[in-house]
Write a protein that holds these residues in place. Structure first.
Motif, PDB file in Angstrom:
ATOM      1  N   THR A  57      25.468  30.334   9.309  1.00  0.00           N
ATOM      2  CA  THR A  57      25.627  30.922  10.645  1.00  0.00           C
ATOM      3  C   THR A  57      24.259  31.073  11.308  1.00  0.00           C
ATOM      4  O   THR A  57      24.069  30.696  12.472  1.00  0.00           O
ATOM      5  N   ALA A 101      20.272  42.993  10.555  1.00  0.00           N
ATOM      6  CA  ALA A 101      19.406  42.594   9.441  1.00  0.00           C
ATOM      7  C   ALA A 101      20.308  42.201   8.276  1.00  0.00           C
ATOM      8  O   ALA A 101      20.006  42.446   7.122  1.00  0.00           O
ATOM      9  N   GLY A 102      21.437  41.572   8.639  1.00  0.00           N
ATOM     10  CA  GLY A 102      22.400  41.142   7.629  1.00  0.00           C
ATOM     11  C   GLY A 102      22.339  39.637   7.444  1.00  0.00           C
ATOM     12  O   GLY A 102      21.326  38.996   7.751  1.00  0.00           O
ATOM     13  N   MET A 135      38.692  39.258  17.050  1.00  0.00           N
ATOM     14  CA  MET A 135      37.974  38.296  16.208  1.00  0.00           C
ATOM     15  C   MET A 135      38.848  37.062  15.935  1.00  0.00           C
ATOM     16  O   MET A 135      38.377  35.935  16.009  1.00  0.00           O
ATOM     17  N   SER A 168      22.102  49.967  11.643  1.00  0.00           N
ATOM     18  CA  SER A 168      22.737  51.024  12.419  1.00  0.00           C
ATOM     19  C   SER A 168      21.869  52.285  12.520  1.00  0.00           C
ATOM     20  O   SER A 168      22.169  53.179  13.314  1.00  0.00           O
ATOM     21  N   ALA A 188      26.221  37.259  16.633  1.00  0.00           N
ATOM     22  CA  ALA A 188      27.380  38.115  16.351  1.00  0.00           C
ATOM     23  C   ALA A 188      28.560  37.639  17.194  1.00  0.00           C
ATOM     24  O   ALA A 188      28.425  36.771  18.064  1.00  0.00           O
ATOM     25  N   GLY A 206      33.530  35.617   4.442  1.00  0.00           N
ATOM     26  CA  GLY A 206      32.881  36.903   4.680  1.00  0.00           C
ATOM     27  C   GLY A 206      32.683  37.209   6.159  1.00  0.00           C
ATOM     28  O   GLY A 206      32.856  36.353   7.017  1.00  0.00           O
ATOM     29  N   ALA A 266      24.178  41.594  15.256  1.00  0.00           N
ATOM     30  CA  ALA A 266      24.713  42.756  14.532  1.00  0.00           C
ATOM     31  C   ALA A 266      26.216  42.891  14.720  1.00  0.00           C
ATOM     32  O   ALA A 266      26.988  42.654  13.798  1.00  0.00           O
TER      33      ALA A 266
HETATM   34  P1  NDP Z   1      26.276  41.900   7.610  1.00  0.00           P
HETATM   35  O1  NDP Z   1      27.180  42.933   7.087  1.00  0.00           O
HETATM   36  O2  NDP Z   1      25.554  41.008   6.668  1.00  0.00           O
HETATM   37  O3  NDP Z   1      25.195  42.542   8.590  1.00  0.00           O
HETATM   38  C1  NDP Z   1      25.556  43.268   9.702  1.00  0.00           C
HETATM   39  C2  NDP Z   1      24.339  43.888  10.360  1.00  0.00           C
HETATM   40  O4  NDP Z   1      24.713  44.462  11.612  1.00  0.00           O
HETATM   41  C3  NDP Z   1      23.725  45.003   9.552  1.00  0.00           C
HETATM   42  O5  NDP Z   1      22.365  45.040   9.828  1.00  0.00           O
HETATM   43  C4  NDP Z   1      24.454  46.239  10.096  1.00  0.00           C
HETATM   44  O6  NDP Z   1      23.710  47.418   9.943  1.00  0.00           O
HETATM   45  C5  NDP Z   1      24.627  45.908  11.543  1.00  0.00           C
HETATM   46  N1  NDP Z   1      25.888  46.495  12.047  1.00  0.00           N
HETATM   47  C6  NDP Z   1      27.140  46.077  11.756  1.00  0.00           C
HETATM   48  N2  NDP Z   1      28.073  46.816  12.373  1.00  0.00           N
HETATM   49  C7  NDP Z   1      27.429  47.743  13.042  1.00  0.00           C
HETATM   50  C8  NDP Z   1      27.852  48.792  13.894  1.00  0.00           C
HETATM   51  N3  NDP Z   1      29.161  49.011  14.197  1.00  0.00           N
HETATM   52  N4  NDP Z   1      26.888  49.561  14.443  1.00  0.00           N
HETATM   53  C9  NDP Z   1      25.583  49.301  14.154  1.00  0.00           C
HETATM   54  N5  NDP Z   1      25.128  48.316  13.383  1.00  0.00           N
HETATM   55  C10 NDP Z   1      26.026  47.541  12.829  1.00  0.00           C
HETATM   56  O7  NDP Z   1      27.181  41.024   8.614  1.00  0.00           O
HETATM   57  P2  NDP Z   1      26.931  39.564   9.192  1.00  0.00           P
HETATM   58  O8  NDP Z   1      25.478  39.305   9.346  1.00  0.00           O
HETATM   59  O9  NDP Z   1      27.751  38.635   8.398  1.00  0.00           O
HETATM   60  O10 NDP Z   1      27.628  39.681  10.620  1.00  0.00           O
HETATM   61  C11 NDP Z   1      26.927  40.062  11.793  1.00  0.00           C
HETATM   62  C12 NDP Z   1      27.690  39.575  13.019  1.00  0.00           C
HETATM   63  O11 NDP Z   1      27.811  38.150  12.958  1.00  0.00           O
HETATM   64  C13 NDP Z   1      29.112  40.098  13.171  1.00  0.00           C
HETATM   65  O12 NDP Z   1      29.412  40.227  14.535  1.00  0.00           O
HETATM   66  C14 NDP Z   1      29.953  38.985  12.575  1.00  0.00           C
HETATM   67  O13 NDP Z   1      31.258  38.998  13.062  1.00  0.00           O
HETATM   68  C15 NDP Z   1      29.181  37.778  13.077  1.00  0.00           C
HETATM   69  N6  NDP Z   1      29.405  36.524  12.363  1.00  0.00           N
HETATM   70  C16 NDP Z   1      29.224  36.424  11.020  1.00  0.00           C
HETATM   71  C17 NDP Z   1      29.384  35.225  10.382  1.00  0.00           C
HETATM   72  C18 NDP Z   1      29.106  35.062   8.938  1.00  0.00           C
HETATM   73  O14 NDP Z   1      29.167  33.926   8.465  1.00  0.00           O
HETATM   74  N7  NDP Z   1      28.795  36.090   8.176  1.00  0.00           N
HETATM   75  C19 NDP Z   1      29.830  34.029  11.116  1.00  0.00           C
HETATM   76  C20 NDP Z   1      29.903  34.209  12.547  1.00  0.00           C
HETATM   77  C21 NDP Z   1      29.704  35.429  13.121  1.00  0.00           C
HETATM   78  P3  NDP Z   1      24.118  48.479   8.805  1.00  0.00           P
HETATM   79  O15 NDP Z   1      23.694  47.849   7.514  1.00  0.00           O
HETATM   80  O16 NDP Z   1      23.376  49.695   9.134  1.00  0.00           O
HETATM   81  O17 NDP Z   1      25.593  48.646   8.910  1.00  0.00           O
END
Ligand code: NDP
Ligand code: 2IT
Length: 443
Positions: free
Chosen positions: A207, A236-237, A105, A260, A342, A163, A317
């Motif tokens: 993002t 769904a984050g 990362m 997940s 992601a 974050g 995700a």
């Molecule tokens: P959140 O924690 O808000 O959401 C993550 C989502 O992805 C959830 O739905 C989660 O499901 C799922 N998920 C995460 N890890 C896993 C795993 N190992 N296996 C299965 N499902 C998984 O995170 P973000 O939305 O902030 O981040 C998502 C992606 O975007 C990441 O790759 C992050 O590095 C990237 N990113 C984020 C930025 C930001 O500003 N936040 C900026 C640029 C990139 P569950 O709830 O079930 O875990």
């Protein structure tokens, strides 16, 4: 550069760090031609210097759960490259976190931040802590213990975390609050802060919005638009929900979300307000969507999300969630664009397949750079001790995403007119970092 020998050297030095090796290989593949054509890089051993993090910190995070039991987690902080500015990147709390993931990362972040045009170096941190199912008090105690060590290494001119997975506004609040107590200074050490205490408008959305903006720009280049497009989204984050919000605003329709546990699919379009209520407000599970819409399809096979028909795919995700089989299915179903929300969600063989097919594919370091770009804007606002309004930040975000798009075209357009965004993003990101490293002597 001899890519083969470099990778063997790197594997020996970083055994088992598969995500880190994957990320480095992808960048080196893209830049090897430019690197070899410019002997001034090798003359100063630039490659060796680029692939070694400047600093890595590993620390114990002891905290007490609600039953009074002491739990030990492992914290990490990777300060990869400070050629362009102070270390900048996210913090991730997820049980899968390890050194390899955070090094990949932080390495990627270095080039992503370079692409934004803002003065930020590359870093990333986190812990193998699982926030899922924890009470508010447990999250608070964990964040405070984590900060008891991290505060020594960060600062508004040194290293500014934000974050990532598992770290949202609640966690940033707890971390920032404890930092402030430890150092007795109210300063811009985090981005993604609340808008009443130093945060920037649009950072939360940035993002996802940025991802939709770059996708729209890609479509416009082909005299097309987001109107009427069917969009597949995973996750769904934070990123997934705000990408979806902008897709709907631009006239598209989102038909999938996942977590997940599995994914939901509704070809008529998913009710975003309900998903936000489930995931953002109540921290629930995506399958709860069926309680209101029982006819929606739910499957535990979360990677099958890519087997549906869609014009655009936005993996939002986690890393390596879109494999070769998925890429083949998307391509066969006529998907016009895969843009990574992601970080590194597409596996190496899937990426290779998409580039070979000359498919529309925008890698994360370009497509998801909107988040860190608005983080950079938050730092600027903190330095000036003033706040821009929503519209002003949104205009700047939009402009940065269009510039990133155009930069990828400039460096990635091939002889037949195909734009290889992977190559474009990596070369453009690299050239700036490389020159800054040369300018600054031995680093
Ligand atoms: P959140 O924690 O808000 O959401 C993550 C989502 O992805 C959830 O739905 C989660 O499901 C799922 N998920 C995460 N890890 C896993 C795993 N190992 N296996 C299965 N499902 C998984 O995170 P973000 O939305 O902030 O981040 C998502 C992606 O975007 C990441 O790759 C992050 O590095 C990237 N990113 C984020 C930025 C930001 O500003 N936040 C900026 C640029 C990139 P569950 O709830 O079930 O875990
Ligand atoms: O991967 C990323 O770009 C982030 N998690 C956001 C980093 C930041 O500093 O805003």
């Amino acid at each position: 550069m001899n890519l083969h020998d470099t990778m063997i050297f790197l594997e020996k030095k970083n055994p088992g760090e598969k995500e880190f090796l994957q990320a480095v290989r992808e960048v080196l593949e893209s830049i090897k031609e430019v690197y070899n054509q410019n002997p001034q890089f090798e003359a100063v051993s630039l490659l060796d210097r680029l692939i070694e993090p400047e600093r890595v910190i590993i620390f114990k995070v002891p905290w007490q759960n609600d039953e009074g039991r002491i739990i030990i987690n492992r914290g990490f902080h990777v300060e990869f490259n400070s050629a362009l500015g102070p270390y900048k990147g996210g913090l991730r709390f997820h049980p899968s976190v390890n050194l390899s993931i955070l090094k990949f990362m932080a390495f990627e972040q270095t080039f992503k931040n370079s692409l934004t045009g803002l003065p930020m170096g590359g870093g990333e941190g986190g812990a193998d802590f699982d926030p899922k199912g924890k009470s508010n008090n447990e999250i608070l105690r964990f964040c405070q213990s984590f900060m008891d060590e991290l505060y020594r290494h960060i600062g508004p001119e040194t290293d500014i975390p934000a974050g990532d997975i598992g770290v949202g506004s609640r966690e940033i609040g707890y971390l920032f609050g404890h930092y402030k107590r430890l150092v007795n200074r109210f300063e811009g050490v985090f981005t993604g802060k609340g808008t009443t205490w130093g945060g920037s408008w649009i950072r939360k959305e940035a993002t996802g919005y940025g991802l939709a903006y770059i996708a729209r720009k890609f479509l416009e280049e082909q005299n097309d638009s987001m109107k009427g497009k069917t969009v597949l989204i995973s996750g769904a984050g934070n990123v997934a929900l705000h990408a979806a919000e902008k897709v709907y605003q631009l006239g598209g329709k989102v038909v999938t979300f996942s977590d997940s546990d599995g994914y939901i699919y509704d070809p008529k379009g998913i009710d975003l307000a309900l998903v936000k209520d489930i995931k953002e407000v109540n921290r629930g599970r995506i399958k709860e969507y069926l309680e209101k819409f029982p006819k929606t399809t739910f499957s535990e096979k979360r990677n099958d999300v890519w087997k549906h028909k869609g014009d655009i795919a936005l993996p939002c995700a986690t890393e390596n969630e879109l494999d070769l089989e998925a890429a083949q299915a998307l391509y066969k179903n006529g998907c016009k664009l895969i843009a990574e929300g992601a970080n590194m969600p597409t596996t190496s063989d899937a990426t290779e397949f998409l580039l070979q097919q000359r498919a529309g594919f925008i890698p994360g370091k370009a497509a998801n750079a909107g988040g860190v770009a608005v983080s950079g804007l938050e730092m600027t606002q903190n330095s000036m001790k003033l706040m821009w309004n929503r519209e002003e930040v949104d205009i700047r975000l939009h402009r940065i995403m269009v510039d990133i798009h155009d930069t990828c075209v400039k460096y990635g357009k091939e002889k037949d007119g195909y734009v290889n965004y992977v190559k474009g993003a990596n070369i453009a990101g690299f050239l700036k970092v490389a020159q800054a490293m040369i300018d600054q002597g031995i680093m």
